[in-house]
Design a protein around this motif. Structure first.
Motif, PDB file in Angstrom:
ATOM      1  N   ILE A  43      35.393  42.512  40.861  1.00 33.59           N
ATOM      2  CA  ILE A  43      34.810  42.925  42.144  1.00 33.59           C
ATOM      3  C   ILE A  43      35.439  42.081  43.243  1.00 33.59           C
ATOM      4  N   ASP A  44      36.279  42.695  44.045  1.00 33.51           N
ATOM      5  CA  ASP A  44      36.971  41.970  45.101  1.00 33.51           C
ATOM      6  C   ASP A  44      35.985  41.370  46.102  1.00 33.51           C
ATOM      7  N   GLN A  45      36.208  40.118  46.464  1.00 36.81           N
ATOM      8  CA  GLN A  45      35.466  39.406  47.514  1.00 36.81           C
ATOM      9  C   GLN A  45      33.959  39.354  47.275  1.00 36.81           C
ATOM     10  N   LEU A  46      33.539  39.312  46.026  1.00 35.01           N
ATOM     11  CA  LEU A  46      32.141  39.004  45.726  1.00 35.01           C
ATOM     12  C   LEU A  46      31.998  37.492  45.873  1.00 35.01           C
ATOM     13  N   ASP A  47      31.272  37.054  46.872  1.00 34.39           N
ATOM     14  CA  ASP A  47      31.290  35.662  47.309  1.00 34.39           C
ATOM     15  C   ASP A  47      30.180  34.850  46.632  1.00 34.39           C
ATOM     16  N   TRP A  48      30.565  33.696  46.053  1.00 33.16           N
ATOM     17  CA  TRP A  48      29.603  32.834  45.356  1.00 33.16           C
ATOM     18  C   TRP A  48      28.542  32.293  46.318  1.00 33.16           C
ATOM     19  N   ARG A  49      28.941  31.938  47.538  1.00 35.73           N
ATOM     20  CA  ARG A  49      27.983  31.385  48.499  1.00 35.73           C
ATOM     21  C   ARG A  49      26.974  32.438  48.936  1.00 35.73           C
ATOM     22  N   CYS A  50      27.457  33.645  49.227  1.00 38.16           N
ATOM     23  CA  CYS A  50      26.534  34.725  49.594  1.00 38.16           C
ATOM     24  C   CYS A  50      25.585  35.032  48.442  1.00 38.16           C
ATOM     25  N   LEU A  51      26.140  35.052  47.242  1.00 38.01           N
ATOM     26  CA  LEU A  51      25.326  35.349  46.058  1.00 38.01           C
ATOM     27  C   LEU A  51      24.187  34.348  45.929  1.00 38.01           C
ATOM     28  N   GLN A  52      24.482  33.061  46.131  1.00 37.13           N
ATOM     29  CA  GLN A  52      23.442  32.037  46.005  1.00 37.13           C
ATOM     30  C   GLN A  52      22.358  32.213  47.062  1.00 37.13           C
ATOM     31  N   VAL A  53      22.760  32.533  48.286  1.00 34.63           N
ATOM     32  CA  VAL A  53      21.779  32.758  49.354  1.00 34.63           C
ATOM     33  C   VAL A  53      20.849  33.904  48.998  1.00 34.63           C
ATOM     34  N   PHE A  54      21.422  35.007  48.521  1.00 34.34           N
ATOM     35  CA  PHE A  54      20.612  36.180  48.211  1.00 34.34           C
ATOM     36  C   PHE A  54      19.767  35.961  46.944  1.00 34.34           C
ATOM     37  N   LEU A  55      20.304  35.220  45.978  1.00 37.64           N
ATOM     38  CA  LEU A  55      19.529  34.910  44.764  1.00 37.64           C
ATOM     39  C   LEU A  55      18.324  34.032  45.095  1.00 37.64           C
ATOM     40  N   ASP A  56      18.526  33.044  45.956  1.00 38.91           N
ATOM     41  CA  ASP A  56      17.438  32.134  46.324  1.00 38.91           C
ATOM     42  C   ASP A  56      16.287  32.870  46.979  1.00 38.91           C
ATOM     43  N   ARG A  57      16.583  34.000  47.620  1.00 39.48           N
ATOM     44  CA  ARG A  57      15.538  34.780  48.301  1.00 39.48           C
ATOM     45  C   ARG A  57      15.000  35.915  47.435  1.00 39.48           C
TER      46      ARG A  57
END
Length: 632
Positions: free
Chosen positions: A12-26
């Motif tokens: 998956i192109d440009q699936l971002d680890w930082r964005c993922l963590q933000v969305f997972l935390d919420r």
């Protein structure tokens, strides 16, 4: 690990680890949260200066770009005059599905770089780009003839593509629900188009995963839409919150993930990887040097893989050998390491013709990866190839050695050293008789030398490898040309002229047929089309100059020759032609300068007798006694 274990590879192109963590935390991504709990996972950092095609090919092969040969997303024509997407012919080492195929393990694959033309040697193939649609004509959605293999599966691709106008408004509303109404109106139209692409890929991906008539051991799917999604706000000068915009897309990918997780049985594996993350400036992160890494994501799930474990630093070269180990395949020649203890009694070691462990200096290998610039700097490319110790390469890698021979053969062909070109082609074919472009080059050299008998013998000897209709037309064209069958040659080259991205300049060879018949006026029309192509441009310019000389248009011939020499300054024959033109125009000093330049480049390219005969002809001198002879 069972011998029947399957592997699901999701890119998956440009699936971002930082964005993922933000969305997972919420709590926004329940399936990614589940995946995190059952996997070894972590941020994945690739080289930010590599192209996407280069990164993905490195992931799939376990070799660096200096070995696998894919350095950019495009291959360029001479002088950068044209560009097209890289094809599978640029990939010089096996990818994971090639190894699987050698063990008779089927792979259904979709969307990876350098897949075209599609091949069904390993299973079902759907190339990258089938999801792209022209926003100016959204009701017209063609499908390339080389996009799907086998051909019988084209209907499934056509049936599973989703047109933008067919997407219900509530789907787009759900996708953009975290934006204000003003923000939605600014981005809704392009978002709908991108969503149709992602839905199409997902729908085709599910079909590849669920096709009972085509079972698989490796399901390898790539989704590139998030790359375009992530960069859309900056292209539109979007002033809204980018994280809020991305959240709806990440939630849809989270829903997609649930489907692919359902394909996985207890003994199977799933690998999810992204090539990189989002530009930090787009999501409010600092943009200093430390932030340039743009981390993507990497997940490994399956038996023998620790659960809920952060991954230590992982090399991009470690992914391919790990996937092969999941399939029960060992391959000790790759640069990376298997990340987990996945060996079993079912593992089989494959010995494949791959580059040596000791890496060759990438500077010396530039001609392998910049073939398209061959016409612009012949001397530097020849010295670069010659600079490699070919005797050493012959011992360590037949594949690389053969490729270097073919590159050098092309250089010699362009420079007019046809005898040397023939020798190099024949040596390359002795090592690897399946390289069709070397066969074509050899036939062209023999045809230009006038040795039609040998050209026909070469074609007959290697004819069995022309398994694609395009190659068959090329072979038919050269076979007829070598036999002097101008009608059949014209028919074959006319067919090729209707097809895009063929590896020869069909218009040039249509002109060659007419030149052989001395039909120069008709040849000019084809040559005018030929010089607009990036393929064989230097040859097309040379033939145009020849025709202009034949019809007596010397000013135009001089203009064409000046351009041809700028592309190919080391070809002696071009200076011989310009010598004749300068003599015809009365500029004898420049004529003699061109003559001696030609002799310096290639001693013996013209004799004293031939040079003097040309000068006498162009000066209108009939009596040699009244003519000052040139002495070499």
């Amino acid at each position: 690990m069972s011998a029947q274990s399957k592997v699901i590879l999701l890119g998956i192109d440009q699936l971002d680890w930082r964005c993922l963590q933000v969305f997972l935390d919420r709590g926004f991504l329940p399936n990614f949260e589940r995946l995190m709990n059952i996997s070894s996972s972590g941020p994945f950092v690739s080289d930010p200066y590599l192209s996407k095609s280069s990164v993905w090919t490195t992931i799939l092969t376990g070799y660096t770009p200096s070995f696998h040969g894919v350095l950019s997303d495009l291959q360029y024509g001479p002088g950068g005059l044209s560009a097209q997407e890289v094809t599978n012919r640029q990939v010089r080492v096996p990818r994971v599905w090639d190894y699987a195929s050698q063990r008779n393990l089927k792979s259904n694959i979709m969307g990876w770089p350098a897949l075209s033309p599609a091949s069904s040697n390993h299973g079902l193939t759907v190339v990258n780009g089938i999801q792209h649609i022209d926003s100016a004509a959204i009701d017209i959605w063609p499908l390339s003839p080389n996009a799907v293999s086998p051909k019988s599966w084209r209907g499934n691709v056509l049936d599973n593509r989703v047109f933008a106008d067919d997407i219900p408004a509530e789907y787009i509303q759900q996708l953009l629900k975290y934006l204000s109404e003003e923000e939605k109106s600014a981005i809704k139209a392009p978002a709908r188009l991108l969503f149709s692409q992602l839905l199409s890929l997902h729908s085709i991906g599910m079909k590849l995963g669920e096709d009972e008539d085509n079972p698989w051991q490796l399901l390898a799917l790539r989704f590139d839409t998030l790359d375009y999604v992530s960069n859309l706000p900056s292209q539109l000068n979007f002033n809204g919150n980018t994280l809020s915009y991305l959240l709806g897309w990440y939630q849809f990918i989270d829903a997609m993930l649930a489907k692919y997780l359902s394909y996985k049985c207890e003994e199977d594996y799933l690998v999810l990887v992204s090539d990189c993350g989002v530009n930090p400036a787009l999501i409010g992160y600092p943009t200093g040097l430390a932030s340039k890494a743009m981390p993507g994501v990497l997940f490994f799930v399956g038996p023998d893989i620790p659960q809920d474990k952060p991954l230590d630093t992982v090399s991009i070269l470690d992914i391919a050998p790990t996937i092969l180990a999941m399939l029960g395949i060992e391959h000790g020649d790759m640069r990376g390491n298997t990340l987990f203890d996945l060996k079993s009694k079912h593992s089989v070691r494959l010995f494949v013709d791959t580059p040596p462990i000791e890496e060759i200096d990438a500077e010396q290998l530039k001609p392998l990866y910049r073939r398209s610039n061959l016409y612009t700097s012949q001397s530097s490319y020849e010295s670069a190839v010659v600079g490699v110790d070919l005797s050493s390469l012959e011992r360590v890698s037949d594949m690389l050695y053969s490729e270097l021979l073919s590159i050098l053969a092309e250089v010699k062909f362009q420079q007019g050293h046809l005898g040397q070109c023939v020798d190099l082609c024949e040596k390359s074919l002795q090592i690897r008789p399946d390289i069709i472009n070397v066969l074509i080059l050899l036939c062209r050299a023999y045809a230009i030398l006038g040795d039609f008998k040998t050209a026909r013998q070469i074609i007959d000897k290697y004819r069995h490898i022309a398994i694609h209709p395009i190659w068959e037309n090329i072979i038919e064209g050269f076979y007829a040309y070598a036999a002097g069958d101008w009608k059949s040659a014209t028919s074959a080259f006319n067919k090729l002229a209707l097809i895009e991205h063929v590896p020869i300049n069909a218009q040039l060879w249509l002109a060659e047929v007419l030149i052989k018949q001395e039909n120069y006026s008709a040849a000019v029309k084809h040559l005018e089309l030929a010089v607009k192509s990036s393929i064989e441009l230097a040859v097309a310019l040379e033939r145009m100059a020849f025709v202009k000389i034949a019809v007596g248009d010397f000013p135009q011939a001089l203009e064409v020759l000046n351009l041809a020499i700028s592309y190919n300054p080391d070809k002696a024959q071009l200076f011989v032609l310009r010598f004749e033109v300068q003599a015809a125009l009365g500029d004898f000093n420049r004529a003699k300068g061109d003559l001696f330049r030609a002799l310096k480049l290639q001693p013996g390219v013209i004799t004293e007798k031939q040079a003097n005969k040309i000068l006498m002809l162009r000066q209108g001198v009939k009596n040699q006694a009244h003519f000052e002879l040139i002495k070499f």
